[in-house]
Design a protein around this motif. Structure first.
Motif, PDB file in Angstrom:
ATOM      1  N   GLY A 248      31.576  54.239  49.246  1.00 29.67           N
ATOM      2  CA  GLY A 248      31.269  55.315  49.852  1.00 29.67           C
ATOM      3  C   GLY A 248      30.293  55.188  51.078  1.00 29.67           C
ATOM      4  N   ASP A 249      29.758  53.714  51.103  1.00 27.88           N
ATOM      5  CA  ASP A 249      28.934  53.495  52.205  1.00 27.88           C
ATOM      6  C   ASP A 249      30.012  52.937  53.408  1.00 27.88           C
ATOM      7  N   GLY A 250      31.145  53.103  53.141  1.00 32.46           N
ATOM      8  CA  GLY A 250      32.049  52.607  54.273  1.00 32.46           C
ATOM      9  C   GLY A 250      32.533  51.111  54.103  1.00 32.46           C
ATOM     10  N   LEU A 251      32.155  50.194  53.143  1.00 36.83           N
ATOM     11  CA  LEU A 251      32.713  49.044  53.086  1.00 36.83           C
ATOM     12  C   LEU A 251      34.420  48.970  52.769  1.00 36.83           C
ATOM     13  N   GLY A 252      34.894  47.871  53.447  1.00 36.03           N
ATOM     14  CA  GLY A 252      36.321  47.829  52.903  1.00 36.03           C
ATOM     15  C   GLY A 252      36.575  47.130  51.629  1.00 36.03           C
ATOM     16  N   CYS A 253      37.944  47.396  51.434  1.00 31.61           N
ATOM     17  CA  CYS A 253      38.263  47.059  50.022  1.00 31.61           C
ATOM     18  C   CYS A 253      37.981  45.878  49.510  1.00 31.61           C
ATOM     19  N   GLU A 254      37.939  44.746  50.093  1.00 34.23           N
ATOM     20  CA  GLU A 254      37.507  43.367  49.701  1.00 34.23           C
ATOM     21  C   GLU A 254      35.837  43.299  49.501  1.00 34.23           C
ATOM     22  N   GLN A 255      35.085  43.864  50.542  1.00 36.47           N
ATOM     23  CA  GLN A 255      33.863  43.925  50.693  1.00 36.47           C
ATOM     24  C   GLN A 255      33.039  44.820  49.842  1.00 36.47           C
ATOM     25  N   GLY A 256      33.493  46.059  49.481  1.00 36.53           N
ATOM     26  CA  GLY A 256      32.860  46.670  48.751  1.00 36.53           C
ATOM     27  C   GLY A 256      32.815  46.163  47.209  1.00 36.53           C
ATOM     28  N   ALA A 257      33.948  45.573  46.793  1.00 32.80           N
ATOM     29  CA  ALA A 257      33.716  44.967  45.741  1.00 32.80           C
ATOM     30  C   ALA A 257      32.858  43.718  45.531  1.00 32.80           C
ATOM     31  N   GLN A 258      32.857  43.057  46.669  1.00 36.82           N
ATOM     32  CA  GLN A 258      31.862  41.709  46.755  1.00 36.82           C
ATOM     33  C   GLN A 258      30.444  42.428  46.723  1.00 36.82           C
ATOM     34  N   ARG A 259      29.948  43.501  47.259  1.00 31.96           N
ATOM     35  CA  ARG A 259      28.762  43.692  47.330  1.00 31.96           C
ATOM     36  C   ARG A 259      28.453  44.466  45.900  1.00 31.96           C
ATOM     37  N   ALA A 260      29.168  45.127  45.218  1.00 34.24           N
ATOM     38  CA  ALA A 260      28.822  45.827  44.060  1.00 34.24           C
ATOM     39  C   ALA A 260      29.216  45.037  42.763  1.00 34.24           C
ATOM     40  N   LEU A 261      30.026  44.035  42.874  1.00 34.25           N
ATOM     41  CA  LEU A 261      30.514  43.210  41.602  1.00 34.25           C
ATOM     42  C   LEU A 261      30.052  41.702  41.530  1.00 34.25           C
ATOM     43  N   GLY A 262      29.918  41.371  43.052  1.00 35.25           N
ATOM     44  CA  GLY A 262      29.581  39.999  43.025  1.00 35.25           C
ATOM     45  C   GLY A 262      31.054  39.108  43.411  1.00 35.25           C
ATOM     46  N   LYS A 263      32.049  39.941  43.752  1.00 33.08           N
ATOM     47  CA  LYS A 263      33.436  39.360  43.723  1.00 33.08           C
ATOM     48  C   LYS A 263      34.070  39.806  44.487  1.00 33.08           C
ATOM     49  N   SER A 264      35.049  39.103  45.489  1.00 34.34           N
ATOM     50  CA  SER A 264      35.944  40.224  46.312  1.00 34.34           C
ATOM     51  C   SER A 264      36.828  40.821  45.281  1.00 34.34           C
ATOM     52  N   LEU A 265      37.483  41.822  45.817  1.00 31.07           N
ATOM     53  CA  LEU A 265      38.536  42.705  45.263  1.00 31.07           C
ATOM     54  C   LEU A 265      39.708  41.521  44.659  1.00 31.07           C
ATOM     55  N   SER A 266      39.823  40.623  45.728  1.00 34.67           N
ATOM     56  CA  SER A 266      41.212  39.774  45.103  1.00 34.67           C
ATOM     57  C   SER A 266      40.598  38.733  43.916  1.00 34.67           C
ATOM     58  N   GLN A 267      39.472  38.474  43.947  1.00 36.83           N
ATOM     59  CA  GLN A 267      38.818  37.871  42.803  1.00 36.83           C
ATOM     60  C   GLN A 267      38.973  38.661  41.429  1.00 36.83           C
ATOM     61  N   VAL A 268      38.411  39.836  41.731  1.00 42.07           N
ATOM     62  CA  VAL A 268      38.395  41.022  40.377  1.00 42.07           C
ATOM     63  C   VAL A 268      39.754  41.240  40.001  1.00 42.07           C
ATOM     64  N   GLU A 269      40.687  41.090  40.978  1.00 39.14           N
ATOM     65  CA  GLU A 269      42.285  41.559  40.513  1.00 39.14           C
ATOM     66  C   GLU A 269      42.620  40.109  39.839  1.00 39.14           C
ATOM     67  N   LEU A 270      42.264  38.892  40.376  1.00 44.69           N
ATOM     68  CA  LEU A 270      42.951  37.853  39.504  1.00 44.69           C
ATOM     69  C   LEU A 270      42.134  37.749  38.027  1.00 44.69           C
ATOM     70  N   ASP A 271      40.943  38.185  37.741  1.00 43.43           N
ATOM     71  CA  ASP A 271      40.261  38.331  36.517  1.00 43.43           C
ATOM     72  C   ASP A 271      41.057  39.364  35.617  1.00 43.43           C
ATOM     73  N   TRP A 272      41.265  40.410  36.264  1.00 40.52           N
ATOM     74  CA  TRP A 272      42.159  41.703  35.777  1.00 40.52           C
ATOM     75  C   TRP A 272      43.642  41.167  35.341  1.00 40.52           C
ATOM     76  N   GLN A 273      44.177  40.364  36.099  1.00 37.66           N
ATOM     77  CA  GLN A 273      45.644  39.928  35.790  1.00 37.66           C
ATOM     78  C   GLN A 273      45.559  39.162  34.799  1.00 37.66           C
ATOM     79  N   ASN A 274      44.723  38.067  34.530  1.00 32.23           N
ATOM     80  CA  ASN A 274      44.277  37.257  33.501  1.00 32.23           C
ATOM     81  C   ASN A 274      44.361  38.211  32.105  1.00 32.23           C
ATOM     82  N   ALA A 275      43.303  39.096  32.323  1.00 30.65           N
ATOM     83  CA  ALA A 275      43.290  39.788  30.973  1.00 30.65           C
ATOM     84  C   ALA A 275      44.351  40.777  30.730  1.00 30.65           C
ATOM     85  N   ALA A 276      45.141  41.243  31.793  1.00 32.15           N
ATOM     86  CA  ALA A 276      46.291  41.952  31.655  1.00 32.15           C
ATOM     87  C   ALA A 276      47.577  40.946  31.014  1.00 32.15           C
TER      88      ALA A 276
END
Length: 258
Positions: free
Chosen positions: A187-215
């Motif tokens: 909502g603050d305007g961060l991009g797809c990768e940067q928003g995840a980095q600020r909120a979760l400490g990982k980029s969206l690509s890294q979160v996606e990889l974690d999710w894929q391993n779980a999936a």
């Protein structure tokens, strides 16, 4: 306009439950009344969408107008249809109440993932679609789902399934606080990768990889289960194949004589 009072009451009951679910998920109160229009068929809803320039959809929310339109035919399947479609569109409106003018800055996969998690009966085909795509290596990259979903219905269904799966993963891994932090960052305007980095400490690509391993765990567990039967398969070969082979050679003719 079809289904009578019982159908209308069922829709109202589901709407109340769906509203409660979204309020608990997003920790937000509705900013005002919400109007829900129920069409008796997808074809009739499509006519309304065509007038508004929407290509296809099974439902549509206009959060700024506080209006939701869904197609649910009265009949035996109305319960599941109501429980999926009505809460889904309500969640879009409550997400807008949480973010206001920043709503459109949220990635589409996140908006749809939240709406899917708010459904009272989540489509079981979602999990199957994700598992099959993972097995085939055909998962859609989430960077392509930030601005829009694919236009064709097959890929769009997989996009919805992945959005629901990733949002569920985020809630399980990072909790409600992580989800709300992600909404705030985007909502603050961060991009797809940067928003995840600020909120979760990982980029969206890294979160996606974690999710894929779980999936992929479900697929891997199936392979592991087959692997655990390996010794028994060997024993089966010894008990059945070897005796049959011996019997075959014993019954073979020798030097033209039986």
């Amino acid at each position: 306009y079809q289904g009578g009072e019982a159908f209308g009451q069922a829709a109202l009951d589901v709407a109340r439950q769906g509203l409660k679910r979204s309020r608990e998920l997003l920790l937000v109160e509705p900013a005002g009344p919400i109007d829900i229009y129920l069409y008796a068929s997808v074809a009739e809803l499509q006519k309304a969408f065509e007038m508004g320039g929407v290509a296809w959809a099974g439902g549509q929310a206009s959060p700024d107008l506080r209006v939701a339109l869904v197609a649910v035919a009265p009949g035996p399947e109305q319960g599941l249809e109501l429980e999926r479609k009505v809460p889904h569109e309500l969640a879009h409106i409550l997400t807008y109440d949480l973010t206001r003018e920043r709503y459109n800055q949220l990635p589409v996969w996140l908006r749809e993932g939240i709406a899917s998690r708010a459904e009272l009966s989540i489509n079981p085909d979602y999990a199957r679609a994700v598992a099959l795509a993972a097995e085939k290596g055909a998962l859609l990259p989430f960077e392509t789902l930030c601005g829009a979903f694919p236009p064709d219905s097959g890929s769009a269904f997989l996009a919805y399934a992945q959005a629901e799966s990733l949002t569920r993963f985020l809630l399980e891994r990072y909790g409600q606080a992580g989800l709300l932090a992600l909404i705030q960052a985007y909502g603050d305007g961060l991009g797809c990768e940067q928003g995840a980095q600020r909120a979760l400490g990982k980029s969206l690509s890294q979160v996606e990889l974690d999710w894929q391993n779980a999936a992929l765990k479900s697929t891997g567990s199936t392979l592991s289960a087959l692997g655990s039967f390996g010794p028994y398969l060997v024993l089966l070969v010894v008990l059945l194949v070897v005796p049959l082979t011996n019997a075959f050679f014993l019954r073979r003719p020798h030097n033209g004589r039986k």
